[in-house]
Design a protein around this motif. Structure first.
Motif, PDB file in Angstrom:
ATOM      1  N   ALA A 120      24.715   3.102 -65.889  1.00 45.41           N
ATOM      2  CA  ALA A 120      24.448   4.113 -66.919  1.00 45.41           C
ATOM      3  C   ALA A 120      22.949   4.295 -67.129  1.00 45.41           C
ATOM      4  O   ALA A 120      22.477   5.418 -67.330  1.00 45.41           O
ATOM      5  N   ALA A 121      22.201   3.207 -67.074  1.00 41.30           N
ATOM      6  CA  ALA A 121      20.748   3.301 -67.253  1.00 41.30           C
ATOM      7  C   ALA A 121      20.110   4.111 -66.124  1.00 41.30           C
ATOM      8  O   ALA A 121      19.275   4.983 -66.375  1.00 41.30           O
ATOM      9  N   ILE A 122      20.516   3.838 -64.893  1.00 40.06           N
ATOM     10  CA  ILE A 122      19.951   4.572 -63.758  1.00 40.06           C
ATOM     11  C   ILE A 122      20.313   6.051 -63.848  1.00 40.06           C
ATOM     12  O   ILE A 122      19.453   6.925 -63.680  1.00 40.06           O
ATOM     13  N   LEU A 123      21.583   6.325 -64.126  1.00 42.73           N
ATOM     14  CA  LEU A 123      22.011   7.722 -64.216  1.00 42.73           C
ATOM     15  C   LEU A 123      21.356   8.445 -65.389  1.00 42.73           C
ATOM     16  O   LEU A 123      21.014   9.619 -65.286  1.00 42.73           O
ATOM     17  N   THR A 124      21.138   7.745 -66.499  1.00 36.11           N
ATOM     18  CA  THR A 124      20.469   8.345 -67.643  1.00 36.11           C
ATOM     19  C   THR A 124      19.016   8.659 -67.329  1.00 36.11           C
ATOM     20  O   THR A 124      18.517   9.737 -67.664  1.00 36.11           O
ATOM     21  N   VAL A 125      18.342   7.741 -66.679  1.00 35.43           N
ATOM     22  CA  VAL A 125      16.940   7.975 -66.305  1.00 35.43           C
ATOM     23  C   VAL A 125      16.834   9.169 -65.368  1.00 35.43           C
ATOM     24  O   VAL A 125      15.926  10.009 -65.516  1.00 35.43           O
ATOM     25  N   VAL A 126      17.783   9.298 -64.459  1.00 36.01           N
ATOM     26  CA  VAL A 126      17.779  10.435 -63.535  1.00 36.01           C
ATOM     27  C   VAL A 126      18.095  11.728 -64.276  1.00 36.01           C
ATOM     28  O   VAL A 126      17.398  12.744 -64.106  1.00 36.01           O
ATOM     29  N   GLN A 127      19.126  11.709 -65.100  1.00 38.68           N
ATOM     30  CA  GLN A 127      19.567  12.911 -65.793  1.00 38.68           C
ATOM     31  C   GLN A 127      18.526  13.426 -66.786  1.00 38.68           C
ATOM     32  O   GLN A 127      18.275  14.618 -66.861  1.00 38.68           O
ATOM     33  N   VAL A 128      17.906  12.524 -67.529  1.00 42.06           N
ATOM     34  CA  VAL A 128      16.944  12.921 -68.564  1.00 42.06           C
ATOM     35  C   VAL A 128      15.533  13.062 -67.981  1.00 42.06           C
ATOM     36  O   VAL A 128      14.639  13.560 -68.632  1.00 42.06           O
ATOM     37  N   ARG A 129      15.375  12.636 -66.746  1.00 47.94           N
ATOM     38  CA  ARG A 129      14.080  12.690 -66.048  1.00 47.94           C
ATOM     39  C   ARG A 129      12.991  11.942 -66.821  1.00 47.94           C
ATOM     40  O   ARG A 129      11.912  12.456 -67.070  1.00 47.94           O
ATOM     41  N   LEU A 130      13.339  10.700 -67.189  1.00 52.81           N
ATOM     42  CA  LEU A 130      12.387   9.875 -67.916  1.00 52.81           C
ATOM     43  C   LEU A 130      11.217   9.434 -67.056  1.00 52.81           C
ATOM     44  O   LEU A 130      10.133   9.201 -67.544  1.00 52.81           O
ATOM     45  N   ILE A 131      11.479   9.302 -65.768  1.00 55.96           N
ATOM     46  CA  ILE A 131      10.422   8.889 -64.838  1.00 55.96           C
ATOM     47  C   ILE A 131      10.233  10.000 -63.825  1.00 55.96           C
ATOM     48  O   ILE A 131      11.183  10.553 -63.304  1.00 55.96           O
ATOM     49  N   GLY A 132       9.017  10.283 -63.509  1.00 55.72           N
ATOM     50  CA  GLY A 132       8.724  11.294 -62.493  1.00 55.72           C
ATOM     51  C   GLY A 132       8.488  12.654 -63.086  1.00 55.72           C
ATOM     52  O   GLY A 132       8.408  12.839 -64.293  1.00 55.72           O
ATOM     53  N   SER A 133       8.377  13.621 -62.187  1.00 59.04           N
ATOM     54  CA  SER A 133       8.081  14.989 -62.658  1.00 59.04           C
ATOM     55  C   SER A 133       9.311  15.857 -62.605  1.00 59.04           C
ATOM     56  O   SER A 133      10.282  15.588 -61.990  1.00 59.04           O
TER      57      SER A 133
END
Length: 133
Positions: A120-133
């Motif tokens: 869930a953490a990985i998918l959340t970071v990807v979905q919300v675009r917490l890291i990267g541009s």
């Protein structure tokens, strides 16, 4: 800025995993099992063999995807979903062997909870675009 965000996310995820494990231990009366740091902690020989093949397949697949990722930046999300797939596979196999072949079958609950939080953490970071541009 990337490393600060990444570090904060890692700290929050590991704190969340620790809190959830503590709560689940109290709810289900799961005793703490001593595990060595940086060891595989295989349940039995079959689990060791299966885990070895999962790790080899994961390494080869992720190296292959990394090579393709160098030339095609658009598949970064596919790469992260492959990471989540292998994470779920690895933790799922571990939970199965803990449930069926371990002295402490309730440990599978903790393993599944950790798997769900990490995925869930990985998918959340990807979905919300917490890291990267």
């Amino acid at each position: 800025m990337f490393w600060i965000k990444f570090s904060l996310i890692v700290i929050v995820v590991f704190a969340l995993i620790s809190i959830v494990k503590l709560i689940l231990r109290r709810i289900f009366n799961i005793e703490k099992v001593k595990k060595d740091l940086f060891s595989y902690n295989h349940i039995n020989a079959l689990h060791g063999k299966i885990d070895k093949w999962i790790r080899i397949t994961t390494a080869v697949t992720l190296i292959g995807f990394s090579w393709v990722l160098v030339y095609n930046k658009g598949i970064i999300y596919l790469y992260l979903f492959v990471v989540v797939f292998f994470l779920v596979l690895d933790y799922g196999v571990r939970a199965f062997f803990e449930w069926k072949h371990s002295e402490y079958p309730k440990q599978a609950i903790l393993t599944l909870a950790e798997m769900l939080i990490m995925a869930a953490a990985i998918l959340t970071v990807v979905q919300v675009r917490l890291i990267g541009s």
